[in-house]
Design an enzyme around this catalytic site. Structure first.
Site, PDB file in Angstrom:
ATOM      1  CE  LYS A  35      -5.896  13.245   6.626  1.00 41.50           C
ATOM      2  NZ  LYS A  35      -5.300  12.461   7.204  1.00 41.50           N
ATOM      3  CD  GLU A  64      -1.337  10.637  -8.554  1.00 38.36           C
ATOM      4  OE1 GLU A  64      -1.549  11.657  -7.503  1.00 38.36           O
ATOM      5  OE2 GLU A  64      -0.590  10.514  -8.741  1.00 38.36           O
ATOM      6  CE  LYS A 106       2.386  12.172  -2.702  1.00 38.17           C
ATOM      7  NZ  LYS A 106       1.294  12.363  -2.102  1.00 38.17           N
ATOM      8  N   GLY A 143      -5.700   8.683   5.131  1.00 37.77           N
ATOM      9  CA  GLY A 143      -6.255   8.191   3.807  1.00 37.77           C
ATOM     10  C   GLY A 143      -6.800   6.637   4.123  1.00 37.77           C
ATOM     11  NE  ARG A 144      -1.176   3.777   5.975  1.00 41.78           N
ATOM     12  CZ  ARG A 144      -0.443   5.249   6.253  1.00 41.78           C
ATOM     13  NH1 ARG A 144      -0.920   6.149   5.479  1.00 41.78           N
ATOM     14  NH2 ARG A 144       0.577   5.261   7.037  1.00 41.78           N
ATOM     15  CD  GLU A 176       0.137   5.077   1.798  1.00 38.11           C
ATOM     16  OE1 GLU A 176       0.244   5.394   1.124  1.00 38.11           O
ATOM     17  OE2 GLU A 176      -1.128   5.536   2.666  1.00 38.11           O
ATOM     18  CG  HIS A 214      -5.985 -23.240 -11.757  1.00 38.43           C
ATOM     19  ND1 HIS A 214      -5.560 -24.327 -12.246  1.00 38.43           N
ATOM     20  CD2 HIS A 214      -6.510 -22.862 -10.733  1.00 38.43           C
ATOM     21  CE1 HIS A 214      -6.736 -24.657 -11.589  1.00 38.43           C
ATOM     22  NE2 HIS A 214      -7.405 -24.261 -10.940  1.00 38.43           N
TER      23      HIS A 214
HETATM   24  O1  F6P Z   1       0.671   8.260  -1.607  1.00 33.59           O
HETATM   25  C1  F6P Z   1       0.360   9.166  -0.639  1.00 33.59           C
HETATM   26  C2  F6P Z   1      -1.186   9.435   0.412  1.00 33.59           C
HETATM   27  O2  F6P Z   1      -0.983  10.340   1.281  1.00 33.59           O
HETATM   28  C3  F6P Z   1      -1.956   8.452   0.713  1.00 33.59           C
HETATM   29  O3  F6P Z   1      -1.702   7.951   2.071  1.00 33.59           O
HETATM   30  C4  F6P Z   1      -3.789   8.428   0.843  1.00 33.59           C
HETATM   31  O4  F6P Z   1      -4.424   7.201   0.506  1.00 33.59           O
HETATM   32  C5  F6P Z   1      -3.327   9.261  -0.818  1.00 33.59           C
HETATM   33  O5  F6P Z   1      -2.018   9.558  -1.028  1.00 33.59           O
HETATM   34  C6  F6P Z   1      -3.956  10.011  -1.163  1.00 33.59           C
HETATM   35  O6  F6P Z   1      -4.625  11.375  -0.725  1.00 33.59           O
HETATM   36  P1  F6P Z   1      -5.135  11.915  -0.388  1.00 33.59           P
HETATM   37  O7  F6P Z   1      -7.115  11.775   0.112  1.00 33.59           O
HETATM   38  O8  F6P Z   1      -4.943  13.544   0.581  1.00 33.59           O
HETATM   39  O9  F6P Z   1      -5.976  12.669  -2.246  1.00 33.59           O
END
Ligand code: F6P
Length: 549
Positions: free
Chosen positions: A207, A213, A518, A273-274, A359, A390
């Site tokens: 987003k 990452e 972060k 995002g979520r 979150e 189990h």
């Molecule tokens: O970890 C925080 C966060 O902003 C989440 O809410 C989101 O889903 C994720 O990082 C990834 O964010 P992006 O889609 O901006 O890479």
């Protein structure tokens, strides 16, 4: 606007406290002897059967809880949520993921602007693109059809597509789908080594398009694509366009990364995002199961939204589930909830709901900016049944903690093996019964006596074989795992999360809690890569030195 009422100051909260004292030791087993609890505490909607009778509640409990929801002005909050108000106040945004699954002719505005046309445009683009990938008409740089699709993202840009692709694996086509999320280089390289650049499509989902990452993994994937088996003089830079697409709100950053404008699928800042799975973040899902199935998934979620928006609280599934969460979290002091799907297809659902719930509702400051003096977000965890039986069910049955548990199952199996399905569902049903009824010492002693065991042995063993029972569960039974029913299930949990946050007077749609780690990671990375180490506590400094040494 949201109401900003402190829940513990309401009249109904006080009544709930008194009621809790009166009912807290009541055995459900006893309650089941009075009246038809199953009929009284079951909600039926479309192909959903939600039995919440195995909870430590009476009709009076539910009445108090619903009064509490009214006093907290849940009805008004629902209007604000669906009406596009800026309910994500700390980020100054509306929360409109529900608009993404509304019908094409819906009228939905944000800041007075109709957002449906742009949603429809993006959906059309998802449809067209996914069809070219599935049919093979989209060719890679050597003219071959795509065989492998790699979703690169993290958090909501990974968990959602991964979880749904797994959940709908039965409906999947021939394409191989991969997910790369962790900044751990072993994750990306482990995946890349199985792939052929000629036939691989990368879907970079972020987003913000600033996430460390995702950008690291996307860069590594692009470098791999450009170099893997490249002949001297071969320039694949120009071929990136055929193999990389992106989903983002940050068009400039995507273009800078080198992805062509026509390969960008837009999303909007009013989609968290979520909760973004319903947007172009679901592109990998559409590619994996076909656009029609993706549409059905959206349709199911929309139907649940309508149910949530329009049903009275006593018939409302998400509202009822959220009220039960408040009951256990704030009165019984339960700290966690388990989600146990009785289908292997939903094995990623607990992980997905961890992000969605934790979150959203892991907050300790209320909507006025004051510290809360009551518990908020529950810890979510789980694994599919019967595997979890189990593994950790021992603690749910005989541990010291109260763990309200959702059992999710289907009347029909997808492959139609009735023998297996009956065994699976017998376990689901038996577990909810066992958790509720338990086993008394008298029953244990009788059972042991019937085996011919001596009295002294029975005395020794009996305490360990007693099951306290009275463990709360919700039984969610759905006809069949289809894209539509699955969309409804996810929307059910999303709505539950919204209600919980609203009842706790917290902002569910921001996530400031992920920022500090972060920021500090950036500083530590400088220390790792550089010669000097900035000032940290002695533990962190020693760890950095040990890692570098
Ligand atoms: O970890 C925080 C966060 O902003 C989440 O809410 C989101 O889903 C994720 O990082 C990834 O964010 P992006 O889609 O901006 O890479």
């Amino acid at each position: 606007m949201m109401n900003k009422i402190n829940p513990t100051k309401t009249e109904s909260w006080k009544k709930l406290l008194g009621h809790y004292d009166a009912i807290k030791d009541t055995q459900m087993k006893k309650l089941f002897q009075e009246g038809d609890r199953a009929a009284e505490f079951t909600l039926k909607w479309k192909d959903f059967y939600v039995d919440y009778s195995k909870n430590r509640i009476t009709a009076e409990t539910m009445q108090h809880l619903r009064d509490f929801a009214k006093e907290m002005k849940l009805g008004e909050a629902l209007d604000a949520y669906f009406g596009g108000e800026v309910i994500n106040e700390t980020e100054g945004r509306a929360v409109m993921h529900t608009a993404l699954r509304a019908p094409a002719d819906a009228k939905i505005t944000v800041d007075g602007e109709n957002i449906v046309d742009e949603i429809n445009e993006t959906k059309q683009k998802i449809k067209n693109f996914s069809e070219t990938i599935i049919s093979g008409s989209h060719k890679g740089f050597t003219g071959k059809a795509i065989t492998d699709v790699v979703n690169i993202g993290i958090g909501g840009s990974d968990l959602g597509p991964d979880m749904v692709t797994e959940a709908l694996a039965y409906y999947k086509n021939h394409l191989n789908i991969h997910f790369i999320s962790n900044v751990d280089g072993d994750h990306v390289h482990e995946n890349l080594q199985k792939l052929n650049p000629e036939t691989t499509l990368f879907v970079v989902v972020s987003k913000s398009f600033t996430t460390q990452e995702t950008l690291s993994n996307a860069n590594t994937a692009r470098n791999w694509f450009i170099r893997k088996n490249a002949q001297p003089g071969e320039d694949r830079q120009k071929d990136v366009a055929k193999h990389f697409v992106a989903v983002s709100t940050n068009l400039e950053a995507v273009k800078e990364f080198g992805i062509a404008e026509e390969n960008i699928f837009t999303m909007w800042d009013w989609v968290g995002g979520r909760f973004s799975i319903w947007s172009a973040v679901g592109l990998t899902i559409a590619i994996s199961v076909g656009y029609n199935n993706f549409e059905s998934f959206l349709k199911g979620a929309h139907a649940m939204d309508e149910h949530f928006k329009n049903s009275d609280f006593d018939k409302n599934i998400p509202v009822t589930l959220a009220l039960l969460t408040v009951w256990y979290n704030n009165f019984f002091k339960a700290e966690s909830e388990a989600i146990i799907p009785y289908t292997q297809y939903l094995h990623r659902l607990p992980a997905y709901l961890q992000q969605a719930t934790m979150e959203s509702n892991g907050k300790s400051v209320d909507q006025n900016g004051d510290p809360v003096d009551y518990q908020t977000g529950t810890i979510i965890w789980g694994e599919p049944g019967t595997n979890s039986q189990h593994a950790f069910f021992q603690l749910i049955h005989q541990g010291t903690k109260i763990i309200p548990t959702d059992f999710i199952g289907y009347k029909e199996s997808l492959h139609g093996d009735q023998d297996h399905h009956n065994k699976l569902m017998a376990n689901y049903l038996a577990q909810t019964e066992a958790l509720m009824t338990g086993k008394t010492e008298v029953e244990v002693r009788k059972e042991l006596k019937d085996t011919g065991m001596a009295g002294t042995e029975i005395d020794k063993l009996a305490p360990f074989k007693v099951f306290e029972g009275n463990k709360p569960t919700n039984s969610i039974l759905i006809n069949k795992l289809t894209p539509e029913s699955f969309g409804a299930l996810i929307a059910m949990y999303e709505s539950k999360i919204f209600v919980e946050g609203m009842l706790w007077n917290i902002f569910s749609f921001d996530q400031w809690g992920v920022e500090l780690g972060k920021q500090l990671a950036k500083n530590v990375l400088k220390d790792i890569n550089g010669d000097d180490i900035a000032k940290h506590d002695s533990s962190t400094t020693a760890l950095i030195n040990y890692f570098k040494g």
